[in-house]
Design a protein around this motif. Structure first.
Motif, PDB file in Angstrom:
ATOM      1  N   PRO A 103      -4.788  -7.141   1.443  1.00  0.00           N
ATOM      2  CA  PRO A 103      -3.557  -6.369   1.225  1.00  0.00           C
ATOM      3  C   PRO A 103      -3.736  -4.864   1.426  1.00  0.00           C
ATOM      4  O   PRO A 103      -2.791  -4.169   1.785  1.00  0.00           O
ATOM      5  CB  PRO A 103      -3.179  -6.684  -0.231  1.00  0.00           C
ATOM      6  N   LEU A 104      -4.966  -4.337   1.213  1.00  0.00           N
ATOM      7  CA  LEU A 104      -5.184  -2.905   1.432  1.00  0.00           C
ATOM      8  C   LEU A 104      -5.119  -2.544   2.906  1.00  0.00           C
ATOM      9  O   LEU A 104      -4.806  -1.394   3.256  1.00  0.00           O
ATOM     10  CB  LEU A 104      -6.540  -2.486   0.858  1.00  0.00           C
ATOM     11  N   LEU A 106      -2.918  -3.575   4.897  1.00  0.00           N
ATOM     12  CA  LEU A 106      -1.506  -3.395   5.254  1.00  0.00           C
ATOM     13  C   LEU A 106      -1.067  -1.942   5.147  1.00  0.00           C
ATOM     14  O   LEU A 106      -0.084  -1.541   5.776  1.00  0.00           O
ATOM     15  CB  LEU A 106      -0.612  -4.254   4.352  1.00  0.00           C
ATOM     16  N   VAL A 107      -1.772  -1.140   4.325  1.00  0.00           N
ATOM     17  CA  VAL A 107      -1.372   0.251   4.124  1.00  0.00           C
ATOM     18  C   VAL A 107      -1.452   1.022   5.432  1.00  0.00           C
ATOM     19  O   VAL A 107      -0.637   1.914   5.712  1.00  0.00           O
ATOM     20  CB  VAL A 107      -2.262   0.909   3.041  1.00  0.00           C
ATOM     21  N   LEU A 110       1.795   0.363   7.252  1.00  0.00           N
ATOM     22  CA  LEU A 110       2.997   0.885   6.600  1.00  0.00           C
ATOM     23  C   LEU A 110       2.978   2.394   6.486  1.00  0.00           C
ATOM     24  O   LEU A 110       4.031   3.031   6.509  1.00  0.00           O
ATOM     25  CB  LEU A 110       3.142   0.251   5.214  1.00  0.00           C
ATOM     26  N   TYR A 150      -0.379   5.239  -1.863  1.00  0.00           N
ATOM     27  CA  TYR A 150      -0.638   4.084  -0.996  1.00  0.00           C
ATOM     28  C   TYR A 150      -0.235   2.788  -1.688  1.00  0.00           C
ATOM     29  O   TYR A 150       0.358   1.891  -1.066  1.00  0.00           O
ATOM     30  CB  TYR A 150      -2.110   4.041  -0.604  1.00  0.00           C
ATOM     31  N   LEU A 151      -0.565   2.656  -3.006  1.00  0.00           N
ATOM     32  CA  LEU A 151      -0.197   1.424  -3.728  1.00  0.00           C
ATOM     33  C   LEU A 151       1.319   1.336  -3.913  1.00  0.00           C
ATOM     34  O   LEU A 151       1.886   0.237  -3.926  1.00  0.00           O
ATOM     35  CB  LEU A 151      -0.906   1.393  -5.079  1.00  0.00           C
ATOM     36  N   LEU A 154       2.703  -0.224  -0.853  1.00  0.00           N
ATOM     37  CA  LEU A 154       2.499  -1.681  -0.872  1.00  0.00           C
ATOM     38  C   LEU A 154       3.538  -2.362  -1.745  1.00  0.00           C
ATOM     39  O   LEU A 154       4.093  -3.407  -1.383  1.00  0.00           O
ATOM     40  CB  LEU A 154       1.092  -2.003  -1.379  1.00  0.00           C
ATOM     41  N   HIS A 157       6.955  -3.049  -0.309  1.00  0.00           N
ATOM     42  CA  HIS A 157       7.033  -4.141   0.681  1.00  0.00           C
ATOM     43  C   HIS A 157       6.417  -5.409   0.080  1.00  0.00           C
ATOM     44  O   HIS A 157       5.356  -5.877   0.514  1.00  0.00           O
ATOM     45  CB  HIS A 157       6.304  -3.747   1.969  1.00  0.00           C
ATOM     46  N   LYS A 158       7.086  -5.933  -0.937  1.00  0.00           N
ATOM     47  CA  LYS A 158       6.552  -7.127  -1.627  1.00  0.00           C
ATOM     48  C   LYS A 158       6.643  -8.383  -0.769  1.00  0.00           C
ATOM     49  O   LYS A 158       5.925  -9.351  -1.013  1.00  0.00           O
ATOM     50  CB  LYS A 158       7.304  -7.336  -2.940  1.00  0.00           C
ATOM     51  N   LEU A 161       3.324  -8.588   0.633  1.00  0.00           N
ATOM     52  CA  LEU A 161       2.289  -8.935  -0.352  1.00  0.00           C
ATOM     53  C   LEU A 161       2.338 -10.401  -0.738  1.00  0.00           C
ATOM     54  O   LEU A 161       1.336 -10.941  -1.234  1.00  0.00           O
ATOM     55  CB  LEU A 161       2.471  -8.070  -1.609  1.00  0.00           C
TER      56      LEU A 161
END
Length: 635
Positions: A103-104, A106-107, A110, A150-151, A154, A157-158, A161
């Motif tokens: 998932p990190l 994806l940052v 985005l 950054y979090l 994330l 954009h659930k 996730l």
């Protein structure tokens, strides 16, 4: 290694139990949900404790944090547990794998600002596992002071996730947003973490509770500690604001220096502009005299051209009348020729009908020739029958050999004659002269054949007479067709002569049209010359008006430089336009045109001013005034 201690309260006991959940089987959905809720609450509490201890210890040290700082290490361990909560297991060739680095990653997609972190993590040769890369990513994000940002991207954009986390995971629920809000407080800290010497792949992420356990006596003072931490947070926030303000003050001082330099340059330019204005006024007077002379000359030339055009129009009208008469005569001749052509077309249609009838007659003749060929075949059959009769007679009259020989000779002669008849019948159309000779031969043969074959010869004579009649009829028809063709050819020659005469007349008409076009072109050129002279006069007037407007602009700029004053920040407490009070969220902004202070909403426009080469901030009123001035000066 840190020594693990037993928890001294039920809350700590639940936290310690949450880390070792997974050895017992879940039998109902409600129990699972309660268990995940407890895990989320415990992890959130641990995150609060770790962030609080980290901020307090960092403020007590008063320096940048290293990677060996224990509260910082424990913060990363707790953060790793929060990111691992509710992760889905991905299947691979080795087996099932759970990694929070997915998932990190994806940052980077985005938020393009995180591309530097991703590239630096991928370029580290020491990292071989996804866990080590995820830890390195957290280190770099904390050093950039953008971990919370950054979090937050994330969490916004659930739907992305959901590919990595279960629906009841900590990052998918409200606790994730709370943790992101807590991480904002870490932006106060300065960290300098070295990633080259550390073995991030093989580190064991175990939470050390000894840092967070306190004496029972200190439990009563928890409220006071909370108040102190709030005051410290506010203090750090104010310090950050002071830093930003000091930076802005430095920028403003540099801008003021630039403005002073520009003002000095503007004063020099104004002195030069005044000199230019005097020279321009002299040039304007000279231009006025020249314009008057040009006007007089143009008026005279226009009068001369108008007289010439009137004379040309009279001549054109006279020539036009003669051309109209010629055109009417030619039009009448064309109508008569059209009538003649229609009549000729009708005659041609009749001739085409005659040709079709002739083709039908020729087909009938071909049929007759085929019938004659059939009759010849029948004659051959009859000759064969005669041969058979002769053979019979040979058997009957063996004694009369001499008579048989004579009969054979006559039969051979008959066969030759029949062959000649075949060749002559096939070439009836091409060789009419040979046909007459063949007829004579056929008549002699018919006389001989009459003695032997009476009835058959009569039928053949009748057929031959019919053929002769048909041939004579065809010859007459061919002669009539030849005569008709000759007459048609004569008529065609006459039509060609008439068309040639018409072409010559049309050529004469085209020459007259060309002369008309030349006259029209000359007229258009004269009109263009008049229009160009009028445009030149208009452009001279526009140049004069523009020069006057430029003079007014220069005067207004001088007035603005003399009249407008640059307000100080202390003098303005409210926006001049909307009259709202300035605060930390509502900043002060100077208008570069009038010098007053406005808020961001009332001074969001930018325009290029004479004293600034690039577009600068301008208030709404100045923006509208400057735009109106530009639209009025535009051609």
């Amino acid at each position: 290694m840190h020594a693990r201690q037993l928890p001294s309260s039920p809350k700590m006991a639940s936290i310690s139990m949450a880390t070792f959940t997974g050895d017992y089987d879940v039998r109902s959905c409600s129990a699972v949900k309660c268990h995940t809720m407890e895990e989320r609450s415990n992890l959130m509490n641990m995150m609060k404790l770790s962030i609080k201890v980290l901020i307090q210890s960092a403020l007590s040290l008063g320096r940048t944090l290293d990677s060996d700082f224990p509260p910082l290490q424990q913060f990363f361990v707790v953060m790793e547990h929060c990111l691992k909560h509710g992760l889905k297991a991905k299947k691979s060739f080795i087996g099932q794998n759970k990694s929070f680095f997915g998932p990190l990653e994806l940052v980077e997609k985005l938020c393009p600002e995180a591309s530097d972190i991703a590239t630096s993590v991928k370029n580290l040769p020491e990292l071989k596992t996804a866990v080590g890369r995820g830890r390195a990513w957290l280190y770099l994000a904390l050093m950039q002071k953008k971990l919370a940002d950054y979090l937050k991207v994330l969490l916004d954009h659930k739907h992305l996730l959901s590919e990595f986390y279960e629906p009841d995971a900590l990052m998918m629920e409200e606790e994730g947003a709370v943790i992101v809000g807590l991480l904002v407080g870490l932006n106060v800290l300065d960290a300098n973490l070295c990633l080259k010497g550390e073995d991030l792949d093989s580190q064991v992420g175990v939470i050390d509770f000894s840092l967070y356990l306190k004496d029972i006596q200190n439990s009563d003072d928890s409220k006071q500690d909370a108040g102190i931490t709030a005051v410290l947070d506010q203090k750090h926030y104010v310090e950050e604001l002071n830093r930003h303000l000091s930076c802005t003050v430095g920028d403003l001082q540099s801008k003021i220096d630039c403005l002073e330099k520009t003002n000095s340059k503007l004063q020099e330019e104004l002195a030069a502009a005044t000199d230019r204005i005097g020279s321009l006024q002299k040039e304007q007077q000279q231009l006025k005299h020249q314009n008057e002379l040009i006007r007089e000359r143009s008026e005279k030339s226009v009068e001369v051209t108008i007289q010439d055009t009137k004379i040309e129009l009279d001549t054109y009208k006279q020539s036009r009348q003669g051309l109209d008469e010629m055109y009417s005569d030619v039009w009448k001749q064309l109508k008569e020729e059209k009538k003649i052509r229609m009549e000729l077309e009708k005659e041609l249609e009749l001739q085409i009908g005659m040709k079709t009838e002739m083709e039908i007659a020729m087909k009938l003749l071909e049929k007759d020739t085929h019938e004659k060929q059939d009759t010849l075949v029948a004659l051959r059959q009859q000759l064969e029958e005669v041969k058979a009769i002769n053979l019979q007679m040979f058997h009957k009259s063996q004694n009369s050999e001499s008579s048989l020989q004579q009969k054979k000779e006559t039969i051979s002669s008959f066969e030759g004659k029949t062959n000649q008849m075949m060749s002559t019948m096939k070439q009836m159309e091409e060789r009419l002269q040979h046909a007459e000779q063949a007829r004579q031969v056929a008549e002699e043969k018919n006389i001989k054949m009459k003695q032997e074959f009476g009835g058959r010869i009569e039928t053949l004579q009748q057929q031959l007479s019919q053929l002769d009649n048909q041939c004579s009829i065809l010859e007459k028809e061919l002669k009539s067709e030849k005569e008709q063709r000759q007459t048609l050819q004569r008529e065609l020659h006459q039509e060609k002569d008439t068309t040639s005469l018409l072409k010559t007349e049309l050529q004469q008409m085209e020459g007259l049209k060309k002369e008309l076009r030349k006259l029209q072109d000359e007229k258009q050129q004269l009109e263009k010359v008049c229009e160009e002279q009028e445009q030149a006069l208009q452009e001279m007037g526009q140049h004069l008006s523009q020069s006057k407007l430029k003079m007014e602009d220069i005067k207004e700029v001088n007035k603005a430089l003399k009249g407008h004053t640059w307000l100080k920040d202390d003098e303005a407490t409210h926006c001049k336009q909307c009259e709202k009070e300035f605060s930390i969220s509502r900043r002060k902004h100077h208008c570069r045109n009038c010098g007053d202070i406005f808020c961001n909403t009332c001074s969001s426009n930018e325009l290029a001013l004479p004293s600034y080469p690039k577009p600068v901030r301008v208030c709404d009123t100045c923006h509208t005034l400057l735009l109106q001035r530009c639209s009025s000066t535009a051609p």
